[in-house]
Design an enzyme around this catalytic site. Structure first.
Site, short mmCIF file in Angstrom:
data_model
loop_
_atom_site.label_atom_id
_atom_site.label_comp_id
_atom_site.label_asym_id
_atom_site.label_seq_id
_atom_site.Cartn_x
_atom_site.Cartn_y
_atom_site.Cartn_z
N ASP A 30 0.83 -1.20 0.00
CA ASP A 30 0.00 0.00 0.00
C ASP A 30 0.87 1.26 0.00
O ASP A 30 2.07 1.20 0.29
CB ASP A 30 -0.88 -0.05 1.27
CG ASP A 30 -2.18 0.73 1.12
OD1 ASP A 30 -2.29 1.52 0.18
OD2 ASP A 30 -3.07 0.53 1.96
N ASP A 40 -10.59 1.95 -3.44
CA ASP A 40 -11.20 1.66 -2.14
C ASP A 40 -12.71 1.64 -2.26
O ASP A 40 -13.41 1.25 -1.32
CB ASP A 40 -10.79 2.71 -1.11
CG ASP A 40 -9.46 2.35 -0.48
OD1 ASP A 40 -8.98 1.23 -0.70
OD2 ASP A 40 -8.88 3.21 0.22
#
Ligand code: DGJ
Length: 750
Positions: A480, A550
């Site tokens: 990430d 997301d």
């Protein structure tokens, strides 16, 4: 078959395969001109007549005796500024006397089979030397004593040209490179629309199209990563080009940092395309003997519309950008605990999720953020890559073994480039966080970026990660990156080299990826950056799949996945089924619609199975079994976009067809129901026209040509009564009525 020929008389280079041609020449002044890029045309010794240099009013000329030779008019391959051309240049080199005027003249060229690696950078690769041919043209500025090496590769199988440039300083003065694009091309005219992929967190890669107008139009990133706002990809299409017909050019940068993609329409209506590192804040010092390699740009041409262009990118990226054992391999069905638990988990909870997931048929469990240091929220511990034994009694090391003993693979989340102020790493090395001397440090999500331009920082993070990976049973890593870079400054670079910071940061990221891949070649990496903020071709070289967004809402995902598919293959698009109401939008969609969207991607679940009803669990089990059966078609079949969510009230349709055309999966998504609706017809693509296909809806039979020309009728929308096709067999097919619904059918050749 691909070829690159040099015609000494006309000093032209002709690059081609069976479908495309790319012609360039050495112009009268020794610089490289652009003749043609497009559909394959017949060879001849010279296309010089096409250069069409002309005398025109109010321009500057290079030679006293030639009132045609002006770079202002010439179509060029790698133009500089300041010697009769006033358009935005592809490069700029500052010399010790302060001048940036240059004159790079053809010296020599080299044509060879295969393709060289780009040191430290991601790039398309050749597997066999005879599958592609490379041309390197060396240009020299004798005053500066520097050379440019323009590199072009053309493949037999892919309708693409790979370009990059190498700068070499072989003189005695120090040079400063302040712009170094990976490619430039002056297309003959500007009757194009520019397609770009833009957005923001949670709505990445939405398709926008604008007509080219005089002057500059561009997209870029200055965030230190390629960004959710703009993607390092643009396409140029003719106004009449559709998904399936007409000319489309695609330009993708194999790079994950600050970039610029720009088209400039000149006064003579040539369209100059530039693609490369963003020149803003870029400056690279070339001491005597130094060289600089630009990232690679991929130029694609298709005369079969945008879909044709995308299919070229898909096969090229799937087959010659993704590396290692995961290339071409079906991706595991995963369950990720992020939306299920966020930071709030322990061994018991994780094992409970994993056990249920195993029953569903899931293959990989991914433990997301929160397993390390003392991380119970987003305020601490980034940089402390060792297990939090308060949360996980035997650490991730023990947990990974417990999970694998259940029969699932185990995957783990890292955010290697980041540090929190509240961390052991920051306390030990406060100077490793990126900061400009004397200035305050801005934060994003309470975190700071580590200075990955420094080798010792990258090496330290590697050692921590290596230890965890070595001591655990890990087959997948999610990498990430959750903030933009601010107050960029390389503490070790010195005052003269700050313009190198952003690129050196990226080189550090790539170096860490390469070290990890070398040490753990079987691990599947998934890249991520607050969702899809670093979804680019550069990342695909290291991480074969990327978390697309997301936003896990099935309806929003239609736009995100549709846009992503412009350049990136379905196998690379991380897509999960999550709980409802959706955490990003509060929208409620059916379980089948959520799966029908996520199936077209690197598929998985991101929810807490303990919160599911028995009915939902049974449906998920069915979904997983169904997906596994057709996984290869979903992920590697030829992908066709049929209805755009950006154009039809959000309604969307797409399909994928197996290579042998025996199996197709077709989906239709209805975003808003219409009262008293018309019947919808969707013309399918890619089927065998002669074959009979059996549809999973009710076992009905259609000919391929019928489906592709007459079309396919999805189930009728709700028309005021709940009457619907009673013959529906499969749950994922047309069970929904109303808004946010979908239908998914399999067509099998009889
Ligand atoms: C952002 C990612 O996109 C999410 O999937 C999740 O991993 C969080 N970060 C964790 O902090």
């Amino acid at each position: 078959m691909q070829t690159i020929s040099f015609y000494p008389e006309s000093r032209e280079f002709h690059l081609s395969n069976d479908r495309i041609s790319y012609f360039i020449n050495v112009m009268k002044n020794g610089q490289i001109g652009h003749l043609y890029f497009g559909k394959k045309i017949r060879e001849r010794d010279s296309f010089a007549h096409f250069m069409q240099l002309k005398t025109c009013s109010h321009t500057s000329y290079l030679y006293d005796d030639d009132l045609t030779m002006s770079l202002d008019i010439a179509r060029q391959e790698y133009p500089g500024y300041g010697t009769t051309d006033y358009r935005y240049p592809a490069f700029r080199i500052e010399q010790e006397n302060g001048s940036s005027i240059s004159n790079f003249i053809y010296q020599s060229h080299h044509i060879f089979s295969g393709k060289k690696k780009l040191e430290g950078l991601p790039a398309v690769y050749a597997e066999k030397d005879d599958e592609c041919t490379t041309l390197e043209i060396t240009l020299e500025d004798s005053l500066m004593q520097a050379s440019l090496i323009l590199s072009y590769t053309v493949f037999d199988r892919y309708d693409a040209v790979m370009r990059s440039v190498r700068f070499v300083n072989h003189g005695n003065q120090q040079l400063k490179l302040t712009n170094a694009q990976s490619m430039a091309v002056d297309l003959f005219d500007s009757d194009f629309e520019m397609l770009q992929l833009d957005g923001a967190w949670s709505r990445e890669r939405h398709v926008h199209t604008r007509k080219l107008v005089s002057g500059i139009q561009s997209v870029d990133s200055m965030r230190g990563h390629s960004s959710a706002e703009h993607n390092p990809f643009i396409a140029l299409k003719r106004p009449e080009t559709t998904e399936f017909q007409g000319d489309a050019y695609g330009f993708a940068l194999v790079y994950s940092g600050n970039f610029l993609a720009q088209v400039e329409v000149s006064r003579f209506e040539h369209a100059r395309v530039l693609l490369g590192i963003n020149p803003l804040e870029f400056a690279w010092t070339l001491n005597p003997g130094d060289s600089f390699q630009t990232p690679e740009a991929v130029l694609v041409f298709s005369d079969s519309g945008l879909n044709g262009m995308s299919q070229i990118f898909h096969s090229l990226f799937n087959e010659r950008l993704v590396r290692g054992p995961w290339r071409g391999k079906d991706r595991p069905v995963l369950i990720n605990n992020w939306e299920g638990t966020y930071f709030n988990f322990n061994d018991e909870k994780i094992l409970s999720i994993a056990e249920k997931a195993k029953e569903f048929g899931v293959e990989l469990f991914v433990l997301d953020d929160g397993w390390f240091g003392r991380r119970d929220d987003a305020s601490s511990s980034l940089g402390d890559w060792y297990s939090d034994k308060n949360k996980l009694v035997d650490g991730v090391e023990g947990l990974s073994r417990k999970i694998t003993s259940i029969g699932l693979k185990f995957g783990l989340w890292f955010e290697p480039e980041m540090v929190n102020r509240d961390s052991e790493l920051f306390r030990a090395h406060p100077d490793w966080a990126i900061a400009t001397p004397g200035r305050s440090m801005s934060h994003g999500r309470n975190q700071y970026c580590l200075d990955f331009s420094r080798d010792e920082v990258v090496d330290c993070i590697y050692e921590m990660m290596e230890k965890v990976l070595r001591n655990s049973d890990i087959s997948y890593v999610k990498w990430d990156m959750n903030r933009d870079i601010t107050e960029a400054y390389g503490a070790k670079l010195g005052s003269g080299r700050q313009g190198e910071f952003f690129h050196r940061y990226m080189l550090g990221v790539y170096r860490l990826y390469e070290k990890l891949i070398t040490a753990f070649p079987d691990i599947l990496f998934e890249s991520c950056a607050s969702g899809g903020a670093r979804f680019d071709a550069g990342m695909l070289y290291y991480a074969p799949q990327a978390w697309a967004s997301d936003d896990t809402d099935a309806v929003e995902r239609l736009k995100i996945q549709y846009g992503s598919s412009m350049a990136y293959p379905v196998s690379s698009i991380g897509a999960h089924v999550s709980a409802v109401p959706n955490h990003q939008l509060n929208r409620i969609t059916s379980l089948s619609t959520r799966a029908n969207t996520a199936f077209f991607g690197a598929f998985g679940y991101e929810l807490d199975p303990d919160k599911l009803s028995e009915e939902e669990k049974a449906e998920i089990k069915e979904q997983v079994a169904f997906f596994k059966k057709y996984r290869h078609v979903f992920q590697y079949g030829t992908f066709y976009r049929l209805i755009s969510p950006f154009e039809h009230n959000g309604n969307t349709s797409w399909m994928a067809v197996s290579e042998d055309r025996k199996t197709a999966v077709f989906a239709y998504y209805k975003v808003l129901a219409t009262p008293n609706p018309k019947a919808n017809k969707v013309r399918l693509k890619g089927l065998d026209p002669e074959a009979v296909y059996v549809c999973s809806r009710a076992g009905e039979e259609y000919y391929g040509d019928e489906l592709m020309n007459m079309g396919f009728l999805p189930d009728l929308e709700y028309t005021g009564s709940r009457v619907r096709n009673p013959a529906v067999k499969f749950k994922n097919s047309g069970t929904d009525i109303g808004d946010f619904t979908s239908q998914l059918y399999v067509l099998e050749r009889k």
